[in-house]
Design an enzyme around this catalytic site. Structure first.
Site, PDB file in Angstrom:
ATOM      1  N   LYS A   1       0.834  -1.216   0.000  1.00 29.61           N
ATOM      2  CA  LYS A   1       0.000   0.000   0.000  1.00 29.61           C
ATOM      3  C   LYS A   1       0.863   1.258   0.000  1.00 29.61           C
ATOM      4  O   LYS A   1       2.009   1.263   0.455  1.00 29.61           O
ATOM      5  CB  LYS A   1      -0.973   0.031   1.185  1.00 29.61           C
ATOM      6  CG  LYS A   1      -0.341   0.058   2.593  1.00 29.61           C
ATOM      7  CD  LYS A   1       0.122   1.421   3.091  1.00 29.61           C
ATOM      8  CE  LYS A   1       0.733   1.346   4.489  1.00 29.61           C
ATOM      9  NZ  LYS A   1       1.636   2.462   4.800  1.00 29.61           N
TER      10      LYS A   1
ATOM     11  N   ASP B   1      -3.016  -1.896   9.617  1.00 32.48           N
ATOM     12  CA  ASP B   1      -3.105  -1.858   8.149  1.00 32.48           C
ATOM     13  C   ASP B   1      -3.645  -3.151   7.549  1.00 32.48           C
ATOM     14  O   ASP B   1      -3.786  -3.251   6.333  1.00 32.48           O
ATOM     15  CB  ASP B   1      -1.704  -1.644   7.540  1.00 32.48           C
ATOM     16  CG  ASP B   1      -1.146  -0.263   7.824  1.00 32.48           C
ATOM     17  OD1 ASP B   1      -1.930   0.674   8.049  1.00 32.48           O
ATOM     18  OD2 ASP B   1       0.096  -0.125   7.799  1.00 32.48           O
TER      19      ASP B   1
HETATM   20  O1  C5P Z   1      -1.062  -1.715  14.263  1.00 31.94           O
HETATM   21  P1  C5P Z   1       0.348  -2.116  14.104  1.00 31.94           P
HETATM   22  O2  C5P Z   1       0.712  -3.321  14.945  1.00 31.94           O
HETATM   23  O3  C5P Z   1       0.760  -2.309  12.670  1.00 31.94           O
HETATM   24  O4  C5P Z   1       1.216  -0.914  14.648  1.00 31.94           O
HETATM   25  C1  C5P Z   1       2.598  -1.025  14.888  1.00 31.94           C
HETATM   26  C2  C5P Z   1       3.033   0.108  15.781  1.00 31.94           C
HETATM   27  O5  C5P Z   1       2.935   1.352  15.086  1.00 31.94           O
HETATM   28  C3  C5P Z   1       2.197   0.281  17.027  1.00 31.94           C
HETATM   29  O6  C5P Z   1       2.653  -0.536  18.073  1.00 31.94           O
HETATM   30  C4  C5P Z   1       2.379   1.754  17.328  1.00 31.94           C
HETATM   31  O7  C5P Z   1       3.636   1.966  17.942  1.00 31.94           O
HETATM   32  C5  C5P Z   1       2.464   2.376  15.935  1.00 31.94           C
HETATM   33  N1  C5P Z   1       1.163   2.873  15.438  1.00 31.94           N
HETATM   34  C6  C5P Z   1       0.629   4.017  16.016  1.00 31.94           C
HETATM   35  N2  C5P Z   1      -0.562   4.499  15.562  1.00 31.94           N
HETATM   36  C7  C5P Z   1      -1.216   3.885  14.545  1.00 31.94           C
HETATM   37  C8  C5P Z   1      -0.685   2.722  13.948  1.00 31.94           C
HETATM   38  C9  C5P Z   1       0.515   2.248  14.437  1.00 31.94           C
HETATM   39  O8  C5P Z   1       1.210   4.599  16.937  1.00 31.94           O
HETATM   40  N3  C5P Z   1      -2.378   4.385  14.111  1.00 31.94           N
END
Ligand code: C5P
Length: 298
Positions: A10, A135
């Site tokens: 993406k 995502d």
């Molecule tokens: O959701 P995901 O596990 O992919 O996110 C990885 C990290 O990215 C989270 O632990 C956080 O530190 C950061 N993140 C965030 N805000 C978001 C998405 C991700 O702070 N909206």
């Protein structure tokens, strides 16, 4: 039975970030586009449990997870099949800001659903996807979509126009949490409400690449460039070579360049790949939008 599911990388055409919530996640207002760089995830009928990788030369293999610690293994556990054996054939940069791990997770959910003939509802797949990462729901849906919440709430958008991109990878990935942490330091007084995607949504609907180039917006770009100053020069270079606009993809370090046409993208890519200033990663030409996670065979 062996099943292979393909999922796409993406690009965030708009990534508005608000001040961190109490759970540590940042509220987002984002517009996703799936582009034609793919990971193929196969569930094997026999094999050692865990996820094995093969893939493109430009991948940062130091960022590969240990056996059994991949997001695909988490997807398998969540679906109740913890001993699954996967092979992931990767094109999407690792720790690159193009949601490669999320694509693998979405593909694993779809593959397990098919292998075990579960007929899981779309709603339930989306709930499990959100549990695996912000995502991952978009990787299921593909196309173009408006994302809110922490990025996991996705509303599909029309896909009638086609867009051409040059993608420049980096040999060394960036950690998404580290980029968000740097953003927190750089913008301590950030508004809790993320910048709205209004301009990108109307340029996307109009199919006008010049308008979309002007509207592209990534709040994480400053944090990624702060961690990797060479990305700023890379963006300027792509724009000098004729891209309508360059920017960091998501949390980076991949840079993406919107181009007027397929021919323009090929010209920008060969100029960027072909001289002494060439970046240390790969230079790819791609296009979007493309489909979300879908079964290839089995
Ligand atoms: O959701 P995901 O596990 O992919 O996110 C990885 C990290 O990215 C989270 O632990 C956080 O530190 C950061 N993140 C965030 N805000 C978001 C998405 C991700 O702070 N909206």
């Amino acid at each position: 039975m062996e099943v292979t599911v393909r999922a796409a990388a993406k690009i965030n055409l708009h990534l508005g970030v608000g001040a961190a919530r109490e759970d540590g996640f940042h509220p987002l207002d984002t517009v996703y586009q799936a582009v034609a760089i793919y990971d193929d995830v196969s569930v094997l009928s026999v094999g050692e449990p865990g996820t094995f990788f093969e893939g493109a030369q430009y991948l940062d293999t130091s960022a590969l997870p240990a056996l059994g610690a991949s997001i695909t293994d988490r997807a398998a556990a969540l679906m109740g099949y913890p001993d699954t054996s996967f092979i992931v054939s990767k094109q999407i940069p690792l720790a690159g800001g193009m949601a490669g791990g999320s694509a693998d997770a979405a593909a694993a959910l779809v593959a397990l659903d098919r292998v075990h003939d579960l007929s899981t509802s779309d709603e339930h797949l989306l709930v499990m996807a959100a549990e695996l990462g912000s995502d991952v729901p978009f990787a299921l849906v593909g196309g173009n979509a408006h994302g809110t919440g922490r990025g996991e709430l996705v509303e599909p958008l029309p896909t009638e126009h086609h867009w051409w991109w040059v993608v420049v990878t980096s040999d060394l990935g960036l950690s998404t949490p580290a980029v968000y942490r740097r953003w927190d330091v750089l913008f301590p007084d950030a508004d809790p409400t993320p910048a709205p995607a209004t301009r990108v949504l109307s340029a996307l609907a109009a199919g006008d690449p010049v308008a979309l180039a002007a509207a592209l917006h990534n709040d994480l770009e400053a944090a990624a460039i702060d961690l990797r100053p060479e990305l700023g020069q890379r963006i300027e270079r792509g724009e000098r070579e004729g891209a309508l606009r360059g920017m960091v993809s998501g949390s980076g370090p991949t840079c993406v360049f919107l181009c007027r046409s397929a021919g323009a993208a090929r010209a920008v890519a060969s100029a960027m790949a072909g001289d002494a200033e060439a970046p240390e990663g790969a230079v790819l030409v791609t296009h979007g939008p493309v489909a979300g996670a879908h079964v290839l065979g089995g």
